[in-house]
Design a protein around this motif. Sequence first.
Motif, mmCIF file in Angstrom:
data_model
loop_
_atom_site.group_PDB
_atom_site.id
_atom_site.type_symbol
_atom_site.label_atom_id
_atom_site.label_comp_id
_atom_site.label_asym_id
_atom_site.label_seq_id
_atom_site.Cartn_x
_atom_site.Cartn_y
_atom_site.Cartn_z
ATOM 1 N N VAL A 89 5.814 -13.187 -8.805
ATOM 2 C CA VAL A 89 5.411 -11.910 -8.371
ATOM 3 C C VAL A 89 5.295 -10.983 -9.316
ATOM 4 O O VAL A 89 6.099 -10.949 -10.057
ATOM 5 C CB VAL A 89 6.473 -11.514 -7.345
ATOM 6 C CG1 VAL A 89 6.082 -9.877 -6.981
ATOM 7 C CG2 VAL A 89 6.641 -12.335 -6.088
ATOM 8 N N VAL A 90 3.854 -10.536 -9.343
ATOM 9 C CA VAL A 90 3.605 -9.800 -10.871
ATOM 10 C C VAL A 90 3.179 -8.308 -10.369
ATOM 11 O O VAL A 90 2.490 -8.369 -9.507
ATOM 12 C CB VAL A 90 2.507 -10.498 -11.646
ATOM 13 C CG1 VAL A 90 1.136 -10.678 -10.870
ATOM 14 C CG2 VAL A 90 2.327 -9.978 -13.081
ATOM 15 N N GLU A 91 3.541 -7.345 -11.379
ATOM 16 C CA GLU A 91 3.088 -6.055 -10.923
ATOM 17 C C GLU A 91 1.621 -5.877 -11.504
ATOM 18 O O GLU A 91 0.942 -6.680 -12.071
ATOM 19 C CB GLU A 91 3.684 -5.055 -12.066
ATOM 20 C CG GLU A 91 5.200 -4.729 -11.258
ATOM 21 C CD GLU A 91 4.880 -3.791 -9.955
ATOM 22 O OE1 GLU A 91 3.691 -2.933 -9.808
ATOM 23 O OE2 GLU A 91 5.679 -3.817 -9.072
ATOM 24 N N LYS A 92 0.747 -4.875 -10.866
ATOM 25 C CA LYS A 92 -0.657 -4.681 -11.348
ATOM 26 C C LYS A 92 -0.770 -3.838 -12.618
ATOM 27 O O LYS A 92 0.452 -3.212 -12.734
ATOM 28 C CB LYS A 92 -1.088 -4.077 -10.249
ATOM 29 C CG LYS A 92 -0.442 -2.373 -9.952
ATOM 30 C CD LYS A 92 -1.141 -1.610 -10.919
ATOM 31 C CE LYS A 92 -0.133 -0.358 -10.824
ATOM 32 N NZ LYS A 92 -0.450 0.522 -12.206
ATOM 33 N N PRO A 93 -1.646 -3.928 -13.303
ATOM 34 C CA PRO A 93 -2.538 -5.038 -13.092
ATOM 35 C C PRO A 93 -2.224 -6.416 -13.426
ATOM 36 O O PRO A 93 -1.323 -6.537 -14.438
ATOM 37 C CB PRO A 93 -3.741 -4.621 -14.076
ATOM 38 C CG PRO A 93 -3.373 -3.713 -15.041
ATOM 39 C CD PRO A 93 -1.942 -2.864 -14.544
#
Length: 355
Positions: A89-93
Amino acid sequence: MTRMRAAIVGTGDVARLHAEAIAARDDADVVVAVDVDADRAAAFAQKYGIPRSATSLPDGHLDVVHLCTPPAGHAAQAEDAFARGAHVVVEKPPALTLHDVDRMIAAGDAAGRHLAVVFQQRTGTATAHVKRLLDDGRLGRPLLARCDTFWFRDDTYFAAPWRGTWANEGGGTTLGHGIHQLDLLAYLLGEVDEVQGQTWRLARDIETEDVSTAVLRFESGVVATAMTSAVSPRQVSSIRVDTELATVELEHLYGHGHANWRITPRPGADAPSSWTFPATEQPSGHDAYIDAVYPALAAGAALPDVASAPARSMEIVAALYASSERSAAVALREVRESSELRGQMSAQVRDERRS
């Protein structure tokens, strides 16, 4: 039920939202907080009741790795997490370039794991309701839209060494801020066909833009304008969609609930009961995003719509930047097919600062 084991990598401001969202669930625990600063990792772990802290991902089983680090490190960190058998699960960008996003997606596919990019503005019961009305045709055909992100970030914000540079942040306020609303607009209206945009430097001493303007043409024929700013004292995020039968409006800042949305019927018509927002409300946010994504991760099922199309909004930004560079419209098809456009994010920023 086996509880999922999660790691949070990067313990800056946004990591708090991830820790709180996971803590509210009964099927997962954060088992380690990771940061290059050992003291900061330890303080974060203590604050959120996480049993372990470290300066790198430890050996041992992890189900999910949350990347809350600056975007320059996301691709390599995601590949490492996938190699360990974890979902990401990765934050944007999600990365600095679309090529890196492609790497992340390929690594996840090879490992049989998911890449979920946090575009939390898609979430919430109001968004789901409006999307259903648009998808079902109950509002008529969408015709025109507006998408504005008017935020304020002062010189102190850009003093962080990785901000405001193409090499370390990948873009300016369009990629860092406006991408949220652009993502929500595309989530509601579908694929963009073409972008004509311009990037501007009006006030901040940075390499990248502090303002951008654009016209987007969707595959459906909808025409939209988009403005993004990091220099606006009265901050607001807004979307307006004009359809054959109604105007849909959203006004908020960093998150929204039912009260932030409004549906106005065309003159002389009354709003049918089907337009009424549901009685039960869940606002947008990281809690709603994690609530939607985690069951799919636990079940090994496909990700829900709120986590689909991980590269779509970044492709829109890439088209805007390329358009600014060329002073011409850029088709999304070219962005998807061009190794050059996927390999770097850059724009010819027009400098209009005054001394």
